[in-house]
Design a protein around this motif. Structure first.
Motif, PDB file in Angstrom:
ATOM      1  N   ILE A 182      41.370  35.839  20.727  1.00  0.00           N
ATOM      2  CA  ILE A 182      40.856  36.903  21.600  1.00  0.00           C
ATOM      3  C   ILE A 182      41.339  36.684  23.037  1.00  0.00           C
ATOM      4  O   ILE A 182      41.775  37.621  23.730  1.00  0.00           O
ATOM      5  CB  ILE A 182      39.324  36.958  21.527  1.00  0.00           C
ATOM      6  N   GLU A 183      41.293  35.428  23.512  1.00  0.00           N
ATOM      7  CA  GLU A 183      41.675  35.119  24.898  1.00  0.00           C
ATOM      8  C   GLU A 183      43.168  35.269  25.138  1.00  0.00           C
ATOM      9  O   GLU A 183      43.600  35.394  26.296  1.00  0.00           O
ATOM     10  CB  GLU A 183      41.220  33.707  25.252  1.00  0.00           C
ATOM     11  N   GLU A 184      43.973  35.264  24.067  1.00  0.00           N
ATOM     12  CA  GLU A 184      45.416  35.497  24.246  1.00  0.00           C
ATOM     13  C   GLU A 184      45.674  36.873  24.856  1.00  0.00           C
ATOM     14  O   GLU A 184      46.658  37.072  25.577  1.00  0.00           O
ATOM     15  CB  GLU A 184      46.135  35.369  22.908  1.00  0.00           C
ATOM     16  N   LYS A 185      44.798  37.823  24.578  1.00  0.00           N
ATOM     17  CA  LYS A 185      44.959  39.161  25.143  1.00  0.00           C
ATOM     18  C   LYS A 185      44.741  39.160  26.650  1.00  0.00           C
ATOM     19  O   LYS A 185      45.171  40.088  27.347  1.00  0.00           O
ATOM     20  CB  LYS A 185      43.977  40.121  24.473  1.00  0.00           C
ATOM     21  N   LEU A 186      44.050  38.119  27.159  1.00  0.00           N
ATOM     22  CA  LEU A 186      43.784  38.064  28.598  1.00  0.00           C
ATOM     23  C   LEU A 186      45.063  37.882  29.413  1.00  0.00           C
ATOM     24  O   LEU A 186      45.145  38.346  30.558  1.00  0.00           O
ATOM     25  CB  LEU A 186      42.808  36.930  28.910  1.00  0.00           C
ATOM     26  N   VAL A 187      46.061  37.206  28.853  1.00  0.00           N
ATOM     27  CA  VAL A 187      47.305  36.955  29.597  1.00  0.00           C
ATOM     28  C   VAL A 187      47.958  38.275  29.984  1.00  0.00           C
ATOM     29  O   VAL A 187      48.315  38.514  31.149  1.00  0.00           O
ATOM     30  CB  VAL A 187      48.266  36.085  28.748  1.00  0.00           C
ATOM     31  N   ASP A 188      48.102  39.169  28.983  1.00  0.00           N
ATOM     32  CA  ASP A 188      48.720  40.463  29.267  1.00  0.00           C
ATOM     33  C   ASP A 188      47.849  41.300  30.185  1.00  0.00           C
ATOM     34  O   ASP A 188      48.343  41.963  31.117  1.00  0.00           O
ATOM     35  CB  ASP A 188      48.977  41.207  27.951  1.00  0.00           C
ATOM     36  N   LEU A 189      46.534  41.272  29.962  1.00  0.00           N
ATOM     37  CA  LEU A 189      45.637  42.055  30.810  1.00  0.00           C
ATOM     38  C   LEU A 189      45.643  41.571  32.251  1.00  0.00           C
ATOM     39  O   LEU A 189      45.584  42.369  33.194  1.00  0.00           O
ATOM     40  CB  LEU A 189      44.215  42.007  30.246  1.00  0.00           C
ATOM     41  N   GLU A 190      45.720  40.261  32.463  1.00  0.00           N
ATOM     42  CA  GLU A 190      45.752  39.731  33.830  1.00  0.00           C
ATOM     43  C   GLU A 190      47.051  40.110  34.533  1.00  0.00           C
ATOM     44  O   GLU A 190      47.055  40.385  35.742  1.00  0.00           O
ATOM     45  CB  GLU A 190      45.570  38.214  33.799  1.00  0.00           C
ATOM     46  N   GLU A 191      48.165  40.146  33.775  1.00  0.00           N
ATOM     47  CA  GLU A 191      49.418  40.613  34.366  1.00  0.00           C
ATOM     48  C   GLU A 191      49.312  42.084  34.756  1.00  0.00           C
ATOM     49  O   GLU A 191      49.775  42.502  35.830  1.00  0.00           O
ATOM     50  CB  GLU A 191      50.571  40.400  33.382  1.00  0.00           C
ATOM     51  N   GLN A 192      48.692  42.874  33.871  1.00  0.00           N
ATOM     52  CA  GLN A 192      48.490  44.282  34.198  1.00  0.00           C
ATOM     53  C   GLN A 192      47.589  44.441  35.422  1.00  0.00           C
ATOM     54  O   GLN A 192      47.828  45.309  36.275  1.00  0.00           O
ATOM     55  CB  GLN A 192      47.878  45.009  33.001  1.00  0.00           C
ATOM     56  N   LEU A 193      46.559  43.593  35.507  1.00  0.00           N
ATOM     57  CA  LEU A 193      45.648  43.670  36.647  1.00  0.00           C
ATOM     58  C   LEU A 193      46.369  43.321  37.948  1.00  0.00           C
ATOM     59  O   LEU A 193      46.183  43.989  38.976  1.00  0.00           O
ATOM     60  CB  LEU A 193      44.459  42.734  36.432  1.00  0.00           C
ATOM     61  N   ASN A 194      47.195  42.275  37.921  1.00  0.00           N
ATOM     62  CA  ASN A 194      47.948  41.897  39.121  1.00  0.00           C
ATOM     63  C   ASN A 194      48.850  43.038  39.575  1.00  0.00           C
ATOM     64  O   ASN A 194      48.951  43.330  40.777  1.00  0.00           O
ATOM     65  CB  ASN A 194      48.772  40.637  38.851  1.00  0.00           C
ATOM     66  N   ALA A 195      49.531  43.686  38.610  1.00  0.00           N
ATOM     67  CA  ALA A 195      50.414  44.795  38.957  1.00  0.00           C
ATOM     68  C   ALA A 195      49.614  45.973  39.518  1.00  0.00           C
ATOM     69  O   ALA A 195      50.017  46.596  40.517  1.00  0.00           O
ATOM     70  CB  ALA A 195      51.213  45.232  37.726  1.00  0.00           C
ATOM     71  N   ALA A 196      48.469  46.271  38.894  1.00  0.00           N
ATOM     72  CA  ALA A 196      47.644  47.386  39.368  1.00  0.00           C
ATOM     73  C   ALA A 196      47.086  47.106  40.759  1.00  0.00           C
ATOM     74  O   ALA A 196      47.016  48.000  41.614  1.00  0.00           O
ATOM     75  CB  ALA A 196      46.509  47.647  38.381  1.00  0.00           C
ATOM     76  N   GLN A 197      46.664  45.855  41.008  1.00  0.00           N
ATOM     77  CA  GLN A 197      46.153  45.503  42.335  1.00  0.00           C
ATOM     78  C   GLN A 197      47.252  45.579  43.389  1.00  0.00           C
ATOM     79  O   GLN A 197      47.008  45.970  44.533  1.00  0.00           O
ATOM     80  CB  GLN A 197      45.542  44.103  42.295  1.00  0.00           C
ATOM     81  N   ALA A 198      48.489  45.201  42.991  1.00  0.00           N
ATOM     82  CA  ALA A 198      49.617  45.310  43.924  1.00  0.00           C
ATOM     83  C   ALA A 198      49.903  46.770  44.250  1.00  0.00           C
ATOM     84  O   ALA A 198      50.170  47.121  45.406  1.00  0.00           O
ATOM     85  CB  ALA A 198      50.855  44.640  43.328  1.00  0.00           C
ATOM     86  N   ASP A 199      49.836  47.638  43.227  1.00  0.00           N
ATOM     87  CA  ASP A 199      50.041  49.066  43.472  1.00  0.00           C
ATOM     88  C   ASP A 199      48.968  49.616  44.407  1.00  0.00           C
ATOM     89  O   ASP A 199      49.260  50.407  45.309  1.00  0.00           O
ATOM     90  CB  ASP A 199      50.018  49.840  42.153  1.00  0.00           C
ATOM     91  N   LEU A 200      47.740  49.180  44.199  1.00  0.00           N
ATOM     92  CA  LEU A 200      46.651  49.646  45.053  1.00  0.00           C
ATOM     93  C   LEU A 200      46.819  49.128  46.481  1.00  0.00           C
ATOM     94  O   LEU A 200      46.614  49.860  47.448  1.00  0.00           O
ATOM     95  CB  LEU A 200      45.310  49.193  44.474  1.00  0.00           C
ATOM     96  N   ALA A 201      47.218  47.864  46.604  1.00  0.00           N
ATOM     97  CA  ALA A 201      47.408  47.278  47.934  1.00  0.00           C
ATOM     98  C   ALA A 201      48.492  48.014  48.703  1.00  0.00           C
ATOM     99  O   ALA A 201      48.416  48.151  49.929  1.00  0.00           O
ATOM    100  CB  ALA A 201      47.762  45.796  47.812  1.00  0.00           C
ATOM    101  N   ALA A 202      49.521  48.492  47.988  1.00  0.00           N
ATOM    102  CA  ALA A 202      50.595  49.227  48.659  1.00  0.00           C
ATOM    103  C   ALA A 202      50.111  50.561  49.206  1.00  0.00           C
ATOM    104  O   ALA A 202      50.683  51.106  50.153  1.00  0.00           O
ATOM    105  CB  ALA A 202      51.746  49.454  47.686  1.00  0.00           C
TER     106      ALA A 202
END
Length: 536
Positions: A182-202
């Protein structure tokens, strides 16, 4: 800024009207050497009658010029008034659709992460329960009450403890494996979160200061269409040119010229997928010829006076022309370039660079040396500007040779179809050296009848490269515009050209050096001038 600013068009502001809010976004911008014209667009759908359309989203980056230059166009509607407010603005917490979407994306991913973490925790709770069961079974085997049990009873208890412990171990292991999967899915989700936060920060540097803009309109029938408003911000955007010159040293050498534009904007609003134009015009400053005034002069009878006369400065009355634009910021003759693809530029201190176009031109390739200043020759290309437009001066330019970066610097402007001599980095193995072999000054003194100065210089060039190079050497001899200062010079070999580019005293030698070849030039100069005079 004042609380209210009115621009009345045809009739007084409507006292009662249905209000519609319209979200607007930047669709086109024209950036000047200083300032920008912004075009915003939105859509409306209203019933027949008189209404007020409130246009949302305009940042208050330069309110005075925004207000004084604002224009509104609404297809199919009759406009009666335009109302603009800078203070106490409703909808002060306005957030653009792009920011809302970015925030929603971050929230959605955070919720997904929380769900995955909850599922993993649930699996680990099953594993923890199994471990508690194992601990209980282990303690059961050490219970003092079993001491009096017969062998058969102990055997049954031992078998039960073993079987239950094994089942519990399997349950714990299975739950742990499930939790890790189950926690393996967190790796991809955290990458998506970092990208989304970067888009928001921009997107977040956008200002919270907004203008209230309302337009009162009349529709003869139910209508829908486009509405646009434009304004100029003179202080929060600019552009400048950039170039890349890439020299190809093939059998037929050529240079590729890549033109670029570098844009910065701090309007308080991010530009998303806008049509970008850059212009050499500057819509500020003097826009018409200055007025000339008659000049009256008079004379009066001359009166002798032994004292020093007091001369009063003449008073000249002329109309002031206003401040003129900075000549360095207004370049070219009114050229506008438009990028072919939509672009996005965030509001802030970043510099956005965009490719404009590219052209290739054949060149004459040679080495150029100035021994009085340099110790090596420089790869040089002579070519004609292939554009019918001026290549504007730029603070950012790059030079490459066969794709390899050799220099970065500023570059001067190049006129349309103008021939230019351009350097492409040093040729370290093509060395030049200038030595003074002799220098003398004779007949100097109080009783001398003439003064002289003589100098002998030697220039040596050597080709340590593996190829033959056409070489152009520049040097100079002094010149005089006074008959009393006589200057003579001799050179061996003789220069190929004198007074190069109409610069007096500049000499040029054209040589061709094979690999390992060296050449020497000797230059003698003599200056003579009368006694009582000093050489400068």
């Amino acid at each position: 800024m004042k609380n209210l600013f009115y621009l009345l068009a045809l009739a007084p502001t409507l006292l009662s009207a249905e209000t519609f809010t319209i979200d607007t976004k930047v669709s086109e911008v024209t950036v000047y050497p200083q300032g920008v014209e912004v075009l915003r667009t939105g859509t409306y759908s209203i019933p027949a009658g008189t209404h007020r359309l409130v246009l949302l989203g305009v940042p208050a980056s330069d309110p005075d010029t925004q207000l004084s230059t604002m224009q509104v166009q609404a297809d199919g509607l009759s406009r009666s008034a335009l109302i603009i407010r800078g203070d106490d603005v409703p909808w002060h917490d306005y957030v653009s659709d792009e920011v809302k979407q970015a925030e929603d994306r971050v929230t959605d991913i955070e919720n997904q992460i929380a769900t995955v973490e909850d599922r993993a925790e649930t699996a680990r709770l099953r594993a923890e329960a199994a471990r508690h069961k194992i601990a209980f079974l282990s303690n059961l085997g050490r219970n003092e009450g079993l001491a009096g049990s017969d062998a058969e009873n102990l055997r049954n208890i031992a078998q039960m403890v073993g079987e239950e412990s094994l089942n519990a171990e399997n349950t714990a292991q299975t739950a742990e494996i499930e939790a890790r999967k189950i926690e393996e899915k967190l790796v991809d989700l955290e990458e998506q979160l970092n990208a989304a936060q970067a888009d928001l920060a921009a997107l977040l540097p956008e200002t919270e200061e907004r203008l209230f803009i309302a337009v009162d309109v009349t529709a003869k029938a139910a209508s829908e269409g486009a509405i646009s408003l434009s304004y100029i911000d003179f202080y929060n955007a600019d552009w400048q040119p950039g170039y890349e010159f890439d020299l190809k040293t093939t059998d037929t050498p050529e240079v590729r010229i890549d033109r670029r534009v570098l844009v910065t904007q701090e309007t308080g609003e991010n530009w998303q997928d806008v049509r970008l134009s850059v212009s050499t015009l500057q819509p500020v400053g003097q826009n018409s010829a200055s007025r000339i005034f008659p000049q009256r002069r008079s004379i009066s009878e001359y009166v002798a006076n032994l004292e020093e006369p007091v001369v009063e400065a003449p008073v000249v009355v002329e109309e002031t022309a206003g401040f003129a634009p900075d000549p360095a910021s207004v370049q070219g003759t009114g050229i506008t370039y438009t990028l072919s693809e939509p672009i996005s530029i965030a509001s802030g201190s970043e510099i956005a660079e965009f490719a404009l176009d590219s052209m290739t031109q054949s060149v004459e390739l040679y080495a150029l040396a100035n021994p009085s200043r340099d110790e090596t020759a420089y790869r040089t290309a002579r070519f004609t500007n292939p554009y019918d437009q001026m290549l504007l001066s730029a603070n950012f330019a790059r030079w490459r040779v066969n794709g390899v970066l050799v220099a970065t610097d500023s570059t001067a402007s190049i006129g349309p179809r103008e021939e230019v001599e351009m350097g492409f980095g040093p040729l370290y193995a093509l060395t030049v050296k200038r030595d003074i072999l002799g220098r003398s000054q004779g007949d100097v003194g109080l009783i001398s009848r003439s003064n002289q100065s003589q100098e002998r210089a030697q220039i040596k060039v050597e080709n340590l490269t593996g190829e033959t190079w056409p070489l152009r050497i520049l040097d100079r001899v002094p010149f005089s515009e006074q008959d009393d200062l006589e200057i003579t010079w001799t050179a061996r070999p003789k220069p190929s050209e004198e007074n190069v580019d109409n610069r007096r005293g500049i000499l040029a030698w054209e040589l061709e050096l094979a690999p390992g070849q060296s050449e020497t030039i000797q230059l003698d100069t003599k200056l003579s001038w009368p006694e009582g005079m000093e050489l400068h």
